[in-house]
Design a protein around this motif. Structure first.
Motif, short mmCIF file in Angstrom:
data_model
loop_
_atom_site.label_atom_id
_atom_site.label_comp_id
_atom_site.label_asym_id
_atom_site.label_seq_id
_atom_site.Cartn_x
_atom_site.Cartn_y
_atom_site.Cartn_z
N LYS A 1 28.44 -12.68 -3.90
CA LYS A 1 28.03 -13.34 -2.66
C LYS A 1 29.28 -14.25 -1.91
O LYS A 1 29.17 -14.19 -0.92
N ALA A 2 29.90 -14.74 -2.95
CA ALA A 2 31.17 -15.56 -2.42
C ALA A 2 32.10 -14.46 -1.90
O ALA A 2 32.56 -14.87 -0.76
N VAL B 1 33.57 -14.60 2.12
CA VAL B 1 34.98 -14.71 2.65
C VAL B 1 35.13 -13.51 3.66
O VAL B 1 35.77 -13.52 4.56
N LEU B 2 34.57 -12.38 3.42
CA LEU B 2 34.62 -11.08 4.30
C LEU B 2 34.21 -11.28 5.36
O LEU B 2 35.04 -10.80 6.46
N ARG B 3 33.00 -12.12 5.54
CA ARG B 3 32.60 -12.35 7.10
C ARG B 3 33.73 -13.02 7.83
O ARG B 3 33.81 -13.09 9.04
N CYS B 4 34.27 -13.89 7.22
CA CYS B 4 35.34 -14.80 7.88
C CYS B 4 36.50 -13.72 8.00
O CYS B 4 37.33 -14.09 9.16
N LEU C 1 34.46 -22.49 4.48
CA LEU C 1 33.57 -22.18 3.20
C LEU C 1 33.55 -23.55 2.13
O LEU C 1 32.92 -23.22 1.29
N ASN C 2 34.23 -24.54 2.52
CA ASN C 2 34.45 -25.58 1.73
C ASN C 2 34.98 -25.10 0.18
O ASN C 2 34.38 -25.61 -0.80
#
Length: 212
Positions: free
Chosen positions: A145-146, A150-153, A167-168
Motif C-alpha cells: 500500500k505504501a 509513492v507510485l501515484r505521486c 506523504l509525510n
C-alpha cells in the motif's frame, strides 16, 4: 422503458456501449456524450434512469466527481462506472462517490448486461479486487500500500522531496520504496517505472489521494 445516458470519451467504446443498450428492449438511449461535466446538466433536463459513466473523460473531466455530484441531487439514478483502469484506488473512490456498480471494460457484454440488470434491481456490484497486471517482471499484487501511494505521486511527476512532503515521509523512505519497486520489476529507474505503471493503467493521476 428506462432512459440511459452513456458518458465515454473513446468513440469506439461509446459505440459499443450504444450497441449494448440498443439491443436491450428495456432501455432507450437518451444521451451519449464524451465529457462528464455535461452529464449533470442532462440529468436536469431529462428523466435519466441509468448512467454508464467512464472514469476519465474528455478534457480530463473526472467521471467519479460527476457521479458524486449527480448522486447528491438525484439519488435514484443508477450509475455503473465503466473503466479500464485497474488502480485499486479507482474502485474505492467509485464506492465513496456512491456509484451503484463498476464494470471493467475488458470483460464481455454478458457481464455488463448482468451488472446493469442487477443494478437496476437495486443491487450493488463491485469486484473484490481489480484485475492483476504485470509491471516489468512483477505482478500488481506484489506492491504494498505504501508503494502504491509513492507510485501515484511518481505518475504525477513529483520529485522525491515533493513526494516526501505530500506523504509525510522522509526522502530516504521514498527512495527506499522506489528502490524496492525497481528491484521487483527489474526496471532501471523511476521514469521507466512511472511509464510502465501508466501504460498498464495500474495507477493513475485521477484526483488527490485521500488518507488510506
Amino acid at each position: 422503458m428506462k432512459n440511459v445516458m452513456i458518458v465515454e470519451d473513446q468513440k469506439m467504446i461509446r459505440s459499443i456501449l450504444e450497441g449494448y443498450i440498443s439491443k436491450n428492449g428495456h432501455f432507450r438511449l437518451a444521451a451519449s456524450i464524451e465529457g462528464a461535466e455535461q452529464a449533470f446538466e442532462i440529468c436536469e433536463r431529462k428523466a435519466i434512469h441509468l448512467i454508464l459513466m467512464d472514469v476519465q473523460t474528455a478534457h480530463r473531466e473526472n467521471g467519479l466527481a460527476a457521479v458524486k455530484k449527480i448522486k447528491a441531487v438525484y439519488p435514484d439514478i443508477r450509475i455503473v462506472v465503466v473503466t479500464s483502469l485497474v488502480d485499486s484506488n479507482v474502485l474505492e473512490q467509485a464506492k465513496r462517490a456512491d456509484a451503484d456498480s463498476l464494470w471493467y471494460k475488458d470483460t464481455g457484454e454478458e457481464i455488463l448486461t448482468d451488472i446493469i440488470s442487477r443494478t437496476m434491481a437495486g443491487a450493488h456490484i463491485f469486484p473484490d479486487e481489480p484485475p492483476v497486471v504485470e509491471i516489468g517482471t512483477a505482478k500488481s499484487t506484489e506492491f504494498t500500500k505504501a508503494e502504491l501511494r509513492v507510485l501515484r505521486c511518481l505518475v504525477r511527476g513529483l520529485s522525491y522531496p515533493k513526494i516526501a512532503e505530500k506523504l509525510n515521509m522522509e526522502v530516504v523512505t521514498v527512495k527506499y520504496h522506489v528502490s524496492n519497486m525497481l528491484q521487483k520489476t527489474n526496471l532501471q529507474n523511476k521514469l521507466q517505472l512511472a511509464v510502465a505503471v501508466s501504460d498498464a493503467k495500474f495507477v493513475v493521476d485521477l484526483m488527490e489521494d485521500e488518507e488510506e
